[in-house]
Design a protein around this motif. Structure first.
Motif, PDB file in Angstrom:
ATOM      1  N   PRO A 172       0.793  -1.198  -0.049  1.00 51.00           N
ATOM      2  CA  PRO A 172      -0.058  -0.100  -0.001  1.00 51.00           C
ATOM      3  C   PRO A 172       0.870   1.183  -0.046  1.00 51.00           C
ATOM      4  N   GLY A 223       1.029   5.509   0.413  1.00 50.70           N
ATOM      5  CA  GLY A 223       0.160   6.795   1.120  1.00 50.70           C
ATOM      6  C   GLY A 223       0.906   7.229   2.303  1.00 50.70           C
ATOM      7  N   TYR A 277      -0.298   1.830   9.922  1.00 53.24           N
ATOM      8  CA  TYR A 277      -1.351   1.962   9.441  1.00 53.24           C
ATOM      9  C   TYR A 277      -1.903   3.309   9.039  1.00 53.24           C
ATOM     10  N   ASN A 278      -2.947   3.281   8.284  1.00 54.78           N
ATOM     11  CA  ASN A 278      -3.707   4.728   8.111  1.00 54.78           C
ATOM     12  C   ASN A 278      -5.311   4.196   8.230  1.00 54.78           C
ATOM     13  N   SER A 279      -6.024   5.238   7.783  1.00 57.07           N
ATOM     14  CA  SER A 279      -7.569   4.929   7.575  1.00 57.07           C
ATOM     15  C   SER A 279      -8.018   4.010   6.632  1.00 57.07           C
ATOM     16  N   VAL A 280      -7.202   3.693   5.473  1.00 54.86           N
ATOM     17  CA  VAL A 280      -7.400   2.786   4.686  1.00 54.86           C
ATOM     18  C   VAL A 280      -6.637   1.636   4.995  1.00 54.86           C
ATOM     19  N   THR A 281      -5.646   1.249   5.319  1.00 53.00           N
ATOM     20  CA  THR A 281      -4.933   0.096   5.641  1.00 53.00           C
ATOM     21  C   THR A 281      -4.871   0.007   7.296  1.00 53.00           C
TER      22      THR A 281
END
Length: 126
Positions: free
Chosen positions: A16, A18, A54-58
């Protein structure tokens, strides 16, 4: 840019891209996964300098990380199941730069949320 190292990204799974936050630092950890049926199974002890992000999508549960890779020296080419592989000494520099006192296991806290890391680019075709 803080550091610039050759890395290996996803060959068997997409890496991923970002902006992410590191949520846990592990000096060493075991990683396993993949598929025996597809010939992609792995079980690697003592993976050094692992930083899960991590983030809001992953989400955290997907298990993407930056980490050292002692099992290959093919950096600059896809070699992972989606993580970002680095030479152990390069991963160590980021590990100690990104947390002021990581120890063996260290979690991000309200007081120290960890740096924002940016993963960008496109995995080259092999």
């Amino acid at each position: 840019v803080i550091y610039n190292f050759p890395i290996s990204t996803g060959k068997w799974n997409h890496t991923p891209t970002g902006d992410f936050r590191i949520w846990i630092w592990l000096r060493y950890t075991r990683m396993s996964g993949g598929s025996a049926a597809k010939g992609t199974y792995y079980n690697l002890p003592n993976v050094p300098y692992t930083m899960y992000y991590y983030n809001s999508v992953t989400p955290k549960t997907w298990g993407y990380s930056l980490h050292g890779a002692y099992w290959h020296n093919n950096f600059g080419h896809p070699m992972s199941h989606g993580c970002t592989n680095m030479k152990p000494e390069d991963a160590g520099q980021i590990f100690y730069w990104s947390h002021p006192n990581p120890g063996n296991i260290s979690y991000a806290t309200a007081e120290y949320q960890g740096p924002i890391i940016t993963v960008f680019g496109t995995t080259p075709k092999e």
